[in-house]
Design a protein around this motif. Sequence first.
Motif, mmCIF file in Angstrom:
data_model
loop_
_atom_site.group_PDB
_atom_site.id
_atom_site.type_symbol
_atom_site.label_atom_id
_atom_site.label_comp_id
_atom_site.label_asym_id
_atom_site.label_seq_id
_atom_site.Cartn_x
_atom_site.Cartn_y
_atom_site.Cartn_z
ATOM 1 N N GLU A 197 0.873 -1.175 0.000
ATOM 2 C CA GLU A 197 0.000 0.000 0.000
ATOM 3 C C GLU A 197 0.910 1.224 0.000
ATOM 4 O O GLU A 197 1.654 1.447 0.955
ATOM 5 C CB GLU A 197 -0.896 -0.013 1.233
ATOM 6 C CG GLU A 197 -1.933 1.084 1.216
ATOM 7 C CD GLU A 197 -2.813 1.023 2.459
ATOM 8 O OE1 GLU A 197 -4.030 1.155 2.307
ATOM 9 O OE2 GLU A 197 -2.272 0.835 3.567
ATOM 10 N N ARG A 198 0.829 2.010 -1.072
ATOM 11 C CA ARG A 198 1.796 3.088 -1.232
ATOM 12 C C ARG A 198 1.723 4.131 -0.125
ATOM 13 O O ARG A 198 2.743 4.555 0.428
ATOM 14 C CB ARG A 198 1.589 3.773 -2.591
ATOM 15 C CG ARG A 198 2.647 4.834 -2.911
ATOM 16 C CD ARG A 198 2.175 5.736 -4.027
ATOM 17 N NE ARG A 198 0.853 6.266 -3.771
ATOM 18 C CZ ARG A 198 0.577 7.266 -2.947
ATOM 19 N NH1 ARG A 198 1.553 7.881 -2.297
ATOM 20 N NH2 ARG A 198 -0.660 7.676 -2.776
ATOM 21 N N ALA A 199 0.506 4.534 0.238
ATOM 22 C CA ALA A 199 0.355 5.644 1.185
ATOM 23 C C ALA A 199 0.948 5.320 2.554
ATOM 24 O O ALA A 199 1.598 6.161 3.180
ATOM 25 C CB ALA A 199 -1.120 6.011 1.312
ATOM 26 N N SER A 200 0.718 4.072 3.009
ATOM 27 C CA SER A 200 1.191 3.693 4.344
ATOM 28 C C SER A 200 2.581 3.075 4.305
ATOM 29 O O SER A 200 3.245 2.973 5.340
ATOM 30 C CB SER A 200 0.218 2.694 4.982
ATOM 31 O OG SER A 200 0.245 1.475 4.256
ATOM 32 N N GLY A 201 2.979 2.604 3.105
ATOM 33 C CA GLY A 201 4.250 1.908 2.989
ATOM 34 C C GLY A 201 4.201 0.498 3.571
ATOM 35 O O GLY A 201 5.233 -0.162 3.720
ATOM 36 N N GLN A 202 3.006 0.033 3.891
ATOM 37 C CA GLN A 202 2.846 -1.284 4.502
ATOM 38 C C GLN A 202 2.489 -2.337 3.451
ATOM 39 O O GLN A 202 1.881 -2.027 2.423
ATOM 40 C CB GLN A 202 1.716 -1.250 5.537
ATOM 41 C CG GLN A 202 1.921 -0.252 6.660
ATOM 42 C CD GLN A 202 3.068 -0.655 7.575
ATOM 43 O OE1 GLN A 202 3.117 -1.790 8.048
ATOM 44 N NE2 GLN A 202 3.996 0.262 7.797
ATOM 45 N N VAL A 257 0.106 -5.329 2.548
ATOM 46 C CA VAL A 257 -1.240 -5.727 2.961
ATOM 47 C C VAL A 257 -1.596 -7.059 2.306
ATOM 48 O O VAL A 257 -1.081 -7.406 1.251
ATOM 49 C CB VAL A 257 -2.290 -4.656 2.599
ATOM 50 C CG1 VAL A 257 -1.965 -3.336 3.278
ATOM 51 C CG2 VAL A 257 -2.383 -4.461 1.099
ATOM 52 N N ARG A 313 -9.118 -5.340 -0.114
ATOM 53 C CA ARG A 313 -9.933 -4.202 0.333
ATOM 54 C C ARG A 313 -11.259 -4.131 -0.438
ATOM 55 O O ARG A 313 -11.726 -3.046 -0.789
ATOM 56 C CB ARG A 313 -9.144 -2.903 0.160
ATOM 57 C CG ARG A 313 -7.860 -2.846 0.974
ATOM 58 C CD ARG A 313 -8.110 -2.339 2.368
ATOM 59 N NE ARG A 313 -6.956 -2.529 3.253
ATOM 60 C CZ ARG A 313 -5.944 -1.687 3.347
ATOM 61 N NH1 ARG A 313 -5.931 -0.593 2.630
ATOM 62 N NH2 ARG A 313 -4.957 -1.932 4.172
#
Lengths: 72, 209
Positions: B9-14, B16, B85
Amino acid sequence: MSTTERRTMTLNLTEAEMRVLEALAEKKDLSKTAVLRQALRLYQLIEHRTSQGERLVLEDDRLAKKAEVMVL
Amino acid sequence: MGERVQVAERASGQLVEATLHEGLTTRDLEVIERSWAAHRAELVAALMGAGVERRLWPESLHWDWGRKAPLLELLLVNAFGVACRGGWQAVMMTKTAGYDARVSSEAGKPLVYVDFVETAPWNWTISELGRLPVFKGLGSVLIRRAVQQSRAEGFRGRVGLHALPQAERFYGQVCGMTRVGPDAAKQDLVYFEFTRQQADAFISGGGDR
């Protein structure tokens, strides 16, 4: 039945048919089962397309040869 | 049902959890297209509104998975998709007959041909609009699945595809496929191929995870 579940059948081939199957398996680096799967997929494709009015044509650009293949 | 995979997930850098589905049906592709079509239309409006030159538009913007769905009648055609998601994030269509390797060391031997692969429009990078993908790594997940399919078919990992120009760097430099060259029979799109060894290296290297 799921798309990945397998069913088994016995296939009886003549000596000549088996020789061709073995030669194709060797040439294509495939098992004999995989060769027969390829054959079925291609046969279905050709049947599907020809039943919609398309023709199967083999062409050799070097010799300027073109021949329509009859599919029974 | 499906295989659990991870995408970034780009925004969180996590990383998923996502699910890689195989055997997508005609209905699945129709659902995907209904979901993506509104985003495609919104993007066209935004690109036109911003005066972005056509040559810079995403090259798969005109694709329609619903129109590709009838191909699934054929045994040689398979479709895979990544979901997370609550939505389809990427989809791929492959063919498992009628395509042989072109790289000389393996020429004439069968391979899995990736006919179409696309991520959802919200996962595209469109620098002209300042848009960044929601999820990354989806292309690698699907190309890795194509290699696995090739192995399962007895094709030893060989995979071939024609790349849209915007994707050439991904297949050549990220995946490590051989750039065979432009193909006049396919609108001069560049043809790329994984040899057995390159496929092994891609998978053992984590498939760019």
